[in-house]
Design a protein around this motif. Structure first.
Motif, PDB file in Angstrom:
ATOM      1  N   MET A 170       0.848  -1.167   0.000  1.00 15.80           N
ATOM      2  CA  MET A 170       0.000   0.000   0.000  1.00 15.80           C
ATOM      3  C   MET A 170       0.895   1.233   0.000  1.00 15.80           C
ATOM      4  O   MET A 170       1.860   1.303   0.746  1.00 15.80           O
ATOM      5  CB  MET A 170      -0.884  -0.042   1.257  1.00 15.80           C
ATOM      6  N   LEU A 186       1.066   5.277   0.651  1.00 15.68           N
ATOM      7  CA  LEU A 186       0.369   6.345   1.350  1.00 15.68           C
ATOM      8  C   LEU A 186       1.184   7.625   1.288  1.00 15.68           C
ATOM      9  O   LEU A 186       2.400   7.591   1.160  1.00 15.68           O
ATOM     10  CB  LEU A 186       0.147   5.973   2.820  1.00 15.68           C
ATOM     11  N   VAL A 238      -7.642   7.462   5.924  1.00 17.63           N
ATOM     12  CA  VAL A 238      -7.718   6.006   6.015  1.00 17.63           C
ATOM     13  C   VAL A 238      -8.792   5.613   7.033  1.00 17.63           C
ATOM     14  O   VAL A 238      -9.157   6.396   7.902  1.00 17.63           O
ATOM     15  CB  VAL A 238      -6.357   5.387   6.420  1.00 17.63           C
ATOM     16  N   VAL A 295      -3.493  10.352   7.773  1.00 17.46           N
ATOM     17  CA  VAL A 295      -2.143   9.803   7.952  1.00 17.46           C
ATOM     18  C   VAL A 295      -1.187  10.921   8.336  1.00 17.46           C
ATOM     19  O   VAL A 295      -1.130  11.967   7.683  1.00 17.46           O
ATOM     20  CB  VAL A 295      -1.659   9.109   6.659  1.00 17.46           C
ATOM     21  N   VAL A 304       4.686   7.204   9.642  1.00 14.83           N
ATOM     22  CA  VAL A 304       4.907   5.760   9.697  1.00 14.83           C
ATOM     23  C   VAL A 304       5.946   5.504  10.773  1.00 14.83           C
ATOM     24  O   VAL A 304       6.921   6.253  10.906  1.00 14.83           O
ATOM     25  CB  VAL A 304       5.413   5.226   8.339  1.00 14.83           C
ATOM     26  N   SER A 332       6.035  -2.466  10.545  1.00 11.37           N
ATOM     27  CA  SER A 332       5.761  -1.059  10.260  1.00 11.37           C
ATOM     28  C   SER A 332       4.296  -0.767  10.544  1.00 11.37           C
ATOM     29  O   SER A 332       3.401  -1.533  10.185  1.00 11.37           O
ATOM     30  CB  SER A 332       6.121  -0.712   8.822  1.00 11.37           C
ATOM     31  N   VAL A 377       1.235   2.455  10.671  1.00 10.19           N
ATOM     32  CA  VAL A 377       0.846   3.763  10.157  1.00 10.19           C
ATOM     33  C   VAL A 377       0.238   4.556  11.297  1.00 10.19           C
ATOM     34  O   VAL A 377      -0.665   4.074  11.994  1.00 10.19           O
ATOM     35  CB  VAL A 377      -0.168   3.618   9.004  1.00 10.19           C
ATOM     36  N   GLU A 417      -1.930  -1.327  11.633  1.00 12.44           N
ATOM     37  CA  GLU A 417      -1.181  -2.090  10.648  1.00 12.44           C
ATOM     38  C   GLU A 417      -1.694  -1.750   9.253  1.00 12.44           C
ATOM     39  O   GLU A 417      -2.891  -1.562   9.064  1.00 12.44           O
ATOM     40  CB  GLU A 417      -1.329  -3.586  10.924  1.00 12.44           C
ATOM     41  N   PRO A 418      -0.816  -1.703   8.272  1.00  8.11           N
ATOM     42  CA  PRO A 418      -1.253  -1.350   6.917  1.00  8.11           C
ATOM     43  C   PRO A 418      -2.283  -2.320   6.345  1.00  8.11           C
ATOM     44  O   PRO A 418      -3.140  -1.922   5.557  1.00  8.11           O
ATOM     45  CB  PRO A 418       0.033  -1.393   6.102  1.00  8.11           C
ATOM     46  N   ASP A 419      -2.234  -3.592   6.751  1.00  4.55           N
ATOM     47  CA  ASP A 419      -3.200  -4.567   6.243  1.00  4.55           C
ATOM     48  C   ASP A 419      -4.602  -4.327   6.787  1.00  4.55           C
ATOM     49  O   ASP A 419      -5.582  -4.778   6.206  1.00  4.55           O
ATOM     50  CB  ASP A 419      -2.759  -5.990   6.607  1.00  4.55           C
ATOM     51  N   ARG A 456       5.757   3.504   0.526  1.00  3.14           N
ATOM     52  CA  ARG A 456       5.226   2.148   0.613  1.00  3.14           C
ATOM     53  C   ARG A 456       5.265   1.696   2.063  1.00  3.14           C
ATOM     54  O   ARG A 456       6.250   1.833   2.750  1.00  3.14           O
ATOM     55  CB  ARG A 456       6.036   1.199  -0.247  1.00  3.14           C
ATOM     56  N   VAL A 457       4.137   1.152   2.509  1.00  2.00           N
ATOM     57  CA  VAL A 457       4.032   0.664   3.882  1.00  2.00           C
ATOM     58  C   VAL A 457       3.854  -0.838   3.840  1.00  2.00           C
ATOM     59  O   VAL A 457       3.148  -1.372   3.063  1.00  2.00           O
ATOM     60  CB  VAL A 457       2.838   1.311   4.599  1.00  2.00           C
TER      61      VAL A 457
END
Length: 124
Positions: free
Chosen positions: A1, A3, A9, A20, A23, A30, A32, A45-47, A123-124
């Protein structure tokens, strides 16, 4: 992803919306950091995040002028390309395609130039 700072988000866990702000990395994972309306900063979490809206910088006066100039150059290129093709004895369809190609050459150059000037995404 990917950002950028300022993207909106949503956390899937409790459907909290946030902006955001950065990070961070904790224990090799990692995370966010996003600012929610309650005035606090949360980590996710980015997921577990969905991008709701991308941050778009409002155009400056110079950017608006540059857009108008490039549109004028694209129209002039289309006119000159069409006239050149017609003088060479081309059919109307080839004249139309030449005009469209000339217009698109300038428009694509402007588009990629503006993409280079947009805010950077990470990129995260």
């Amino acid at each position: 992803m990917k950002l950028a700072l300022g993207d909106v988000v949503r956390d899937r866990g409790d459907m909290a919306l946030g902006t955001v702000v950065g990070v961070t990395s904790q224990t090799g994972v990692s995370l966010v950091a996003f600012y929610v309306s309650s005035g606090s900063v949360r980590l996710g979490e980015p997921d577990e995040l969905d991008v709701v809206a991308r941050y778009v910088k409002p155009p400056t006066k110079a950017r608006r002028v540059l857009t108008r100039i490039s549109a004028g150059l694209a129209l002039a290129a289309a006119f000159l390309g069409g006239c050149s093709a017609q003088e060479a004895g081309a059919d109307w369809s080839l004249t139309l395609l030449t005009s469209l190609g000339s217009y698109m050459a300038v428009a694509i150059a402007y588009h990629w130039g503006s993409r280079l000037a947009d805010p950077r995404r990470f990129r995260v």
